[in-house]
Design a protein around this motif. Structure first.
Motif, PDB file in Angstrom:
ATOM      1  N   ASP A   1      38.162  14.093  55.736  1.00  0.00           N
ATOM      2  CA  ASP A   1      37.535  14.958  54.728  1.00  0.00           C
ATOM      3  C   ASP A   1      39.020  15.965  54.425  1.00  0.00           C
ATOM      4  N   LYS A   2      40.256  15.541  54.752  1.00  0.00           N
ATOM      5  CA  LYS A   2      41.151  16.357  54.391  1.00  0.00           C
ATOM      6  C   LYS A   2      42.134  15.909  53.200  1.00  0.00           C
ATOM      7  N   SER A   3      42.251  16.665  52.292  1.00  0.00           N
ATOM      8  CA  SER A   3      42.967  16.249  51.068  1.00  0.00           C
ATOM      9  C   SER A   3      44.478  16.328  51.394  1.00  0.00           C
ATOM     10  N   LYS A   4      44.989  15.274  50.810  1.00  0.00           N
ATOM     11  CA  LYS A   4      46.770  15.157  51.033  1.00  0.00           C
ATOM     12  C   LYS A   4      47.465  15.136  49.873  1.00  0.00           C
ATOM     13  N   TRP A   5      48.739  15.835  50.301  1.00  0.00           N
ATOM     14  CA  TRP A   5      49.842  15.614  49.291  1.00  0.00           C
ATOM     15  C   TRP A   5      50.427  14.196  49.501  1.00  0.00           C
ATOM     16  N   ARG A   6      50.944  13.542  48.372  1.00  0.00           N
ATOM     17  CA  ARG A   6      51.562  12.322  48.581  1.00  0.00           C
ATOM     18  C   ARG A   6      53.004  12.230  47.663  1.00  0.00           C
ATOM     19  N   ALA A   7      53.907  11.698  47.960  1.00  0.00           N
ATOM     20  CA  ALA A   7      55.159  11.714  47.091  1.00  0.00           C
ATOM     21  C   ALA A   7      55.806  10.374  47.270  1.00  0.00           C
ATOM     22  N   GLY A   8      56.649  10.069  46.085  1.00  0.00           N
ATOM     23  CA  GLY A   8      57.504   8.852  46.514  1.00  0.00           C
ATOM     24  C   GLY A   8      58.206   8.287  45.107  1.00  0.00           C
ATOM     25  N   LEU A   9      59.039   7.439  45.483  1.00  0.00           N
ATOM     26  CA  LEU A   9      59.808   7.121  44.326  1.00  0.00           C
ATOM     27  C   LEU A   9      59.428   5.767  43.629  1.00  0.00           C
TER      28      LEU A   9
ATOM     29  N   GLU B   1      46.454   4.448  60.853  1.00  0.00           N
ATOM     30  CA  GLU B   1      45.603   5.318  61.516  1.00  0.00           C
ATOM     31  C   GLU B   1      45.385   6.550  61.065  1.00  0.00           C
ATOM     32  N   SER B   2      46.974   7.139  60.945  1.00  0.00           N
ATOM     33  CA  SER B   2      46.911   8.647  60.380  1.00  0.00           C
ATOM     34  C   SER B   2      46.301   8.685  59.142  1.00  0.00           C
ATOM     35  N   ALA B   3      46.018   7.534  58.513  1.00  0.00           N
ATOM     36  CA  ALA B   3      45.169   8.074  57.242  1.00  0.00           C
ATOM     37  C   ALA B   3      43.624   8.637  57.350  1.00  0.00           C
ATOM     38  N   GLY B   4      43.246   8.652  58.451  1.00  0.00           N
ATOM     39  CA  GLY B   4      42.251   9.231  58.918  1.00  0.00           C
ATOM     40  C   GLY B   4      42.198  10.599  59.402  1.00  0.00           C
ATOM     41  N   ASP B   5      43.366  11.057  59.558  1.00  0.00           N
ATOM     42  CA  ASP B   5      43.422  12.352  59.914  1.00  0.00           C
ATOM     43  C   ASP B   5      42.744  13.610  59.320  1.00  0.00           C
ATOM     44  N   ASN B   6      41.996  14.363  59.865  1.00  0.00           N
ATOM     45  CA  ASN B   6      41.294  15.289  59.164  1.00  0.00           C
ATOM     46  C   ASN B   6      41.095  16.515  59.987  1.00  0.00           C
ATOM     47  N   ASP B   7      40.425  17.591  59.352  1.00  0.00           N
ATOM     48  CA  ASP B   7      40.267  18.850  60.040  1.00  0.00           C
ATOM     49  C   ASP B   7      38.949  19.255  60.693  1.00  0.00           C
ATOM     50  N   HIS B   8      37.968  18.280  60.270  1.00  0.00           N
ATOM     51  CA  HIS B   8      36.658  18.880  60.770  1.00  0.00           C
ATOM     52  C   HIS B   8      35.870  17.729  61.612  1.00  0.00           C
TER      53      HIS B   8
ATOM     54  N   ILE C   1      54.383  12.852  42.686  1.00  0.00           N
ATOM     55  CA  ILE C   1      54.034  13.602  43.515  1.00  0.00           C
ATOM     56  C   ILE C   1      52.505  13.629  43.092  1.00  0.00           C
ATOM     57  N   SER C   2      51.345  13.684  43.984  1.00  0.00           N
ATOM     58  CA  SER C   2      49.997  13.675  43.863  1.00  0.00           C
ATOM     59  C   SER C   2      49.198  14.455  44.974  1.00  0.00           C
ATOM     60  N   TYR C   3      47.989  15.050  44.579  1.00  0.00           N
ATOM     61  CA  TYR C   3      47.110  15.685  45.464  1.00  0.00           C
ATOM     62  C   TYR C   3      45.912  15.141  45.501  1.00  0.00           C
ATOM     63  N   GLY C   4      45.305  14.746  46.477  1.00  0.00           N
ATOM     64  CA  GLY C   4      43.763  14.202  46.240  1.00  0.00           C
ATOM     65  C   GLY C   4      43.104  14.100  47.492  1.00  0.00           C
ATOM     66  N   ASP C   5      41.634  13.709  47.286  1.00  0.00           N
ATOM     67  CA  ASP C   5      41.042  13.570  48.466  1.00  0.00           C
ATOM     68  C   ASP C   5      41.061  12.157  49.254  1.00  0.00           C
ATOM     69  N   ALA C   6      40.753  12.091  50.509  1.00  0.00           N
ATOM     70  CA  ALA C   6      40.958  11.080  51.249  1.00  0.00           C
ATOM     71  C   ALA C   6      39.799  10.272  51.640  1.00  0.00           C
ATOM     72  N   PHE C   7      39.657   8.942  51.421  1.00  0.00           N
ATOM     73  CA  PHE C   7      38.528   8.306  51.451  1.00  0.00           C
ATOM     74  C   PHE C   7      38.188   8.319  52.957  1.00  0.00           C
TER      75      PHE C   7
ATOM     76  N   THR D   1      33.539   9.278  47.318  1.00  0.00           N
ATOM     77  CA  THR D   1      34.342   9.639  46.126  1.00  0.00           C
ATOM     78  C   THR D   1      35.479  10.565  46.098  1.00  0.00           C
ATOM     79  N   SER D   2      36.549  10.042  45.660  1.00  0.00           N
ATOM     80  CA  SER D   2      37.883  10.706  45.632  1.00  0.00           C
ATOM     81  C   SER D   2      38.063  11.057  44.306  1.00  0.00           C
ATOM     82  N   ALA D   3      38.930  12.372  44.306  1.00  0.00           N
ATOM     83  CA  ALA D   3      39.589  12.943  42.993  1.00  0.00           C
ATOM     84  C   ALA D   3      41.003  13.227  43.143  1.00  0.00           C
ATOM     85  N   SER D   4      41.981  13.091  42.361  1.00  0.00           N
ATOM     86  CA  SER D   4      43.380  13.270  42.494  1.00  0.00           C
ATOM     87  C   SER D   4      43.853  13.884  41.248  1.00  0.00           C
ATOM     88  N   VAL D   5      44.965  14.468  41.274  1.00  0.00           N
ATOM     89  CA  VAL D   5      45.818  14.856  40.184  1.00  0.00           C
ATOM     90  C   VAL D   5      47.129  14.611  40.631  1.00  0.00           C
TER      91      VAL D   5
END
Length: 271
Positions: free
Chosen positions: A58-66, A109-116, A49-55, A259-263
């Motif tokens: 402007d909406k940071s996102k959670w991602r999870a996978g196997l 296309e949904s990769a560009g979804d954001n709040d602002h 699982i990871s959490y980070g900014d989106a190129f 610039t994108s940062a993630s953990v």
């Protein structure tokens, strides 16, 4: 979140002052099969699982996978990341080379979804996964590691990318491995146009300005990673990284931030 990331990167900057402990850490070697040797024959399955900014927004996102990695002593490997491959040269004076066929990158296309602001990818169409040929070159010398990957998308898209990553073991024991890393990625004109370009037809459907990037540096990154062996079979990984797009990609009207940062973290079971 950004304060936590800053703390992790500050730790990474301080870690090179720690002594590198010589130990048999094959248990904690890279889980990516294309970077391992025939002597490290094992299989790993896990989840991350990871959490980070989106190129692209402007909406940071959670991602999870196997994920799954299988490495066999005859040189064959199977990876959810790199596909089905074979190790052509195994540990010749520290060098190894491999080739595989696997899935290419994709974008929705949904990769560009954001709040602002409006979704910049709306009307651009999805980029589907294609078959891809991969060539890998690795070099290992004590705590130093260099991994290169040349990837060629098959079919009419023909995108080509080259990734080079250097890693250094700042702390290594049988149960713990801490690495810092730096990498750079290059893309040919087709690949850059696929992910960051806007054709005249796409400009009409998306309202983005026409943009035709040239071949060049796609992105550079720095990161820190800690792997820990809970038992002989269970391995955990946590890490943080910062990635910055090159000028050709960063100037695209599709990009919301350069610039994108993630953990993130993962747990895997090896057998």
């Amino acid at each position: 979140m950004k304060r936590k990331l800053l703390a992790l990167l500050t730790l990474a900057a301080a870690l090179p002052a720690l002594p590198v402990l010589a130990a048999d850490n094959s248990l904690l070697a890279s889980p990516v099969a294309s970077a391992r040797s025939n002597a490290q024959a094992e299989q790993t399955i896990g989840a991350g699982i990871s959490y980070g900014d989106a190129f692209f927004g402007d909406k940071s996102k959670w991602r999870a996978g196997l994920f799954g990695e299988a490495n066999f002593s005859n040189g064959v490997f199977l990876s959810t990341r790199d596909g089905l491959g074979y190790r052509l040269v195994d540990n010749y004076n520290g060098f190894s080379f491999a080739a595989s066929i696997g899935p290419s990158g994709s974008r929705r296309e949904s990769a560009g979804d954001n709040d602002h602001s409006p979704n910049r990818l709306r009307g651009m169409g999805d980029i589907d996964t294609r078959a891809q040929i991969n060539l890998f070159g690795n070099y290992d010398n004590g705590p130093f590691h260099v991994n290169t990957a040349l990837r060629q998308t098959l079919g009419e898209r023909r995108g080509t990318e080259l990734d080079v990553t250097g890693r250094y073991d700042v702390y290594s024991t049988k149960q713990d491995l801490v690495q810092v890393s730096a990498g750079i990625g290059y893309g040919n004109k087709t690949l850059m146009g696929t992910y960051y370009g806007v054709t005249p037809a796409q400009s009409v459907t998306s309202s983005n300005a026409v943009y035709t990037p040239e071949a060049g540096i796609a992105a550079g990154s720095v990161g820190v990673m800690w792997r820990h062996a809970l038992t002989q079979n269970w391995i955990t990984t946590v890490g943080a990284d910062v990635t910055r797009l090159g000028s050709e990609a960063g100037d695209s009207p599709l990009v919301g931030r350069r610039t994108s940062a993630s953990v993130g973290g993962s747990i895997g079971y090896r057998f």
